[in-house]
Scaffold this motif. Structure first.
Motif, PDB file in Angstrom:
ATOM      1  N   LYS A  28      -1.800  16.334  -4.307  1.00  0.00           N
ATOM      2  CA  LYS A  28      -2.072  15.750  -2.874  1.00  0.00           C
ATOM      3  C   LYS A  28      -2.456  14.206  -3.028  1.00  0.00           C
ATOM      4  N   GLU A  29      -3.399  13.985  -4.096  1.00  0.00           N
ATOM      5  CA  GLU A  29      -3.992  12.731  -4.356  1.00  0.00           C
ATOM      6  C   GLU A  29      -2.812  11.967  -4.691  1.00  0.00           C
ATOM      7  N   ASP A  30      -1.937  12.179  -5.555  1.00  0.00           N
ATOM      8  CA  ASP A  30      -1.066  11.183  -5.883  1.00  0.00           C
ATOM      9  C   ASP A  30      -0.114  10.873  -4.805  1.00  0.00           C
ATOM     10  N   MET A  31       0.207  11.710  -3.774  1.00  0.00           N
ATOM     11  CA  MET A  31       1.071  11.499  -2.743  1.00  0.00           C
ATOM     12  C   MET A  31       0.567  11.060  -1.504  1.00  0.00           C
ATOM     13  N   SER A  32      -0.877  10.640  -1.507  1.00  0.00           N
ATOM     14  CA  SER A  32      -1.541  10.078  -0.615  1.00  0.00           C
ATOM     15  C   SER A  32      -1.546   8.608  -0.706  1.00  0.00           C
ATOM     16  N   ASP A  33      -1.762   7.793   0.691  1.00  0.00           N
ATOM     17  CA  ASP A  33      -1.886   6.600   0.698  1.00  0.00           C
ATOM     18  C   ASP A  33      -3.042   6.003  -0.039  1.00  0.00           C
ATOM     19  N   GLN A  34      -2.787   5.238  -1.165  1.00  0.00           N
ATOM     20  CA  GLN A  34      -3.890   4.705  -1.993  1.00  0.00           C
ATOM     21  C   GLN A  34      -4.339   3.147  -1.725  1.00  0.00           C
ATOM     22  N   THR A  35      -3.750   2.704  -0.699  1.00  0.00           N
ATOM     23  CA  THR A  35      -3.794   1.151  -0.402  1.00  0.00           C
ATOM     24  C   THR A  35      -5.472   1.003  -0.254  1.00  0.00           C
ATOM     25  N   LEU A  36      -6.092   1.580   0.582  1.00  0.00           N
ATOM     26  CA  LEU A  36      -7.331   1.429   1.181  1.00  0.00           C
ATOM     27  C   LEU A  36      -8.145   1.501  -0.079  1.00  0.00           C
ATOM     28  N   ASP A  37      -7.943   2.535  -0.828  1.00  0.00           N
ATOM     29  CA  ASP A  37      -8.913   2.647  -2.077  1.00  0.00           C
ATOM     30  C   ASP A  37      -8.763   1.480  -3.112  1.00  0.00           C
ATOM     31  N   TYR A  38      -7.629   1.042  -3.040  1.00  0.00           N
ATOM     32  CA  TYR A  38      -7.289  -0.080  -3.949  1.00  0.00           C
ATOM     33  C   TYR A  38      -8.216  -1.372  -3.478  1.00  0.00           C
ATOM     34  N   PHE A  39      -7.939  -1.721  -2.116  1.00  0.00           N
ATOM     35  CA  PHE A  39      -8.879  -2.956  -1.760  1.00  0.00           C
ATOM     36  C   PHE A  39     -10.220  -2.804  -1.742  1.00  0.00           C
ATOM     37  N   LEU A  40     -10.838  -1.395  -1.473  1.00  0.00           N
ATOM     38  CA  LEU A  40     -12.113  -0.868  -1.731  1.00  0.00           C
ATOM     39  C   LEU A  40     -12.690  -1.286  -3.089  1.00  0.00           C
ATOM     40  N   SER A  41     -11.907  -0.805  -3.994  1.00  0.00           N
ATOM     41  CA  SER A  41     -12.401  -1.101  -5.459  1.00  0.00           C
ATOM     42  C   SER A  41     -12.538  -2.375  -5.768  1.00  0.00           C
ATOM     43  N   GLN A  42     -11.628  -3.427  -5.074  1.00  0.00           N
ATOM     44  CA  GLN A  42     -11.704  -4.831  -5.344  1.00  0.00           C
ATOM     45  C   GLN A  42     -12.709  -5.451  -4.693  1.00  0.00           C
ATOM     46  N   SER A  43     -13.518  -4.824  -3.707  1.00  0.00           N
ATOM     47  CA  SER A  43     -14.510  -5.265  -2.542  1.00  0.00           C
ATOM     48  C   SER A  43     -13.910  -6.065  -1.612  1.00  0.00           C
ATOM     49  N   HIS A  44     -12.539  -5.958  -1.330  1.00  0.00           N
ATOM     50  CA  HIS A  44     -11.833  -7.043  -0.190  1.00  0.00           C
ATOM     51  C   HIS A  44     -11.921  -6.358   1.106  1.00  0.00           C
ATOM     52  N   ILE A  45     -12.310  -5.056   1.168  1.00  0.00           N
ATOM     53  CA  ILE A  45     -12.737  -4.478   2.409  1.00  0.00           C
ATOM     54  C   ILE A  45     -14.009  -3.929   2.224  1.00  0.00           C
ATOM     55  N   LYS A  46     -14.747  -3.579   3.570  1.00  0.00           N
ATOM     56  CA  LYS A  46     -15.987  -2.907   3.487  1.00  0.00           C
ATOM     57  C   LYS A  46     -15.904  -1.300   3.412  1.00  0.00           C
ATOM     58  N   GLN A  47     -14.915  -0.777   4.168  1.00  0.00           N
ATOM     59  CA  GLN A  47     -14.569   0.459   4.337  1.00  0.00           C
ATOM     60  C   GLN A  47     -13.504   0.856   4.446  1.00  0.00           C
ATOM     61  N   ARG A  48     -13.233   2.236   4.552  1.00  0.00           N
ATOM     62  CA  ARG A  48     -11.947   2.689   4.586  1.00  0.00           C
ATOM     63  C   ARG A  48     -11.033   2.785   5.869  1.00  0.00           C
ATOM     64  N   ASP A  49     -11.336   1.323   6.425  1.00  0.00           N
ATOM     65  CA  ASP A  49     -10.675   1.355   7.770  1.00  0.00           C
ATOM     66  C   ASP A  49      -9.324   0.495   7.741  1.00  0.00           C
ATOM     67  N   ALA A  50      -8.374   0.990   7.698  1.00  0.00           N
ATOM     68  CA  ALA A  50      -7.026   0.093   7.893  1.00  0.00           C
ATOM     69  C   ALA A  50      -6.820  -0.954   8.829  1.00  0.00           C
TER      70      ALA A  50
END
Length: 287
Positions: A28-50
């Motif tokens: 399920k994790e592999d099939m989910s959209d990881q876009t926001l997780d990546y940008f969070l990990s890079q501190s490019h966004i502040k929360q999981r808000d698309a």
């Protein structure tokens, strides 16, 4: 400590159950959209808000690519076609253009050293397979989000011919599971007229196509058609946690922020992207 046969069986069952739970969770994790997780990990966004994700559009030239890479956008969108003359290779251009000053190969090399996500938009099938070969080379050692987009069904007011969905999906099926498939409808919008929304037949057919896919799927939907399609698109999002919406707009389309809010209020804010001018996107965040 001695374990009886019964205890051994019970322990084996527990361990098997744990393994099954882990495998299901991992799939399920592999099939989910990881876009926001990546940008969070890079501190490019502040929360999981698309809605925090910013976009650059039509990055189809060397100058536009340099501008997008230096700018504040998180996702870089570009169009891929086959050059209209020799050498016949994937280039960055939007029809009716048939040539460009940058090939897909050079474009990918340009973005590879940055932390921007990319969205490749395909208008014809002949560009897909050779582009996938180039993309797969890059994905071996590259972690930012990758989206591939095509309109695969006819939608409200759509005049363009959609790409044949089976051929497109067959060409992209070997992309890594984290790759987001952006699958949409051809649409149209006319000022001063009643514009129909996405019908039940349209969304049900799309869900039928997407339900067995192994990738996360985002559905690009036209902002000016949201208000008249609320029930249909709500139903579509409810069918799988793998599904998100990406709201976009034509240059002359008319809509209000209120048209966008039902999806933001009804679903997790991580499930609706807003590929819109910053003025609208910021207002969505603040509303």
């Amino acid at each position: 400590m001695f374990l009886s046969p019964g205890n051994i069986r019970r322990t084996a069952l527990v361990l098997s159950g744990c393994l099954i739970v882990y495998v299901v969770w991992k799939l399920k994790e592999d099939m989910s959209d990881q876009t926001l997780d990546y940008f969070l990990s890079q501190s490019h966004i502040k929360q999981r808000d698309a809605a925090e994700v910013r976009w650059s559009h039509a990055v189809n030239s060397r100058s536009r690519l340099m501008e997008a890479l230096a700018g504040p956008s998180h996702m870089i969108e570009a169009d891929v076609i086959i050059r209209g003359k020799d050498p016949k290779e994937p280039i960055m251009a939007h029809p009716p253009d048939t040539d460009s000053d940058i090939t897909l190969k050079d474009w990918l090399q340009g973005v590879k050293t940055h932390s921007k996500g990319i969205k490749l938009d395909f208008k014809s099938l002949d560009a897909v397979s050779p582009s996938m070969a180039l993309l797969e080379e890059v994905l071996n050692d590259w972690s930012p989000p990758v989206w591939v987009n095509a309109d695969i069904l006819s939608g409200p007011g759509g005049q363009a011919t959609p790409l044949e969905h089976q051929a497109f999906l067959s060409a992209v099926t070997d992309l890594p599971a984290r790759t987001v498939l952006s699958l949409g409808w051809t649409t149209g919008w006319t000022a001063g007229k009643v514009n129909p929304g996405y019908s039940w037949e349209m969304v049900q057919r799309m869900e039928e196509i997407c339900r067995t896919l192994k990738h996360p799927v985002t559905f690009p939907v036209r902002a000016a058609l949201l208000a008249q399609s609320s029930s249909q698109l709500t139903w579509l999002l409810q069918q799988s946690d793998r599904y998100t919406l990406t709201v976009w707009t034509g240059q002359d389309d008319k809509f209000t922020v209120e048209d966008l809010l039902p999806f933001r209020n009804m679903f997790d804010i991580s499930r609706t992207y807003y590929d819109l001018p910053d003025s609208f996107r910021t207002e969505v965040i603040m509303t």
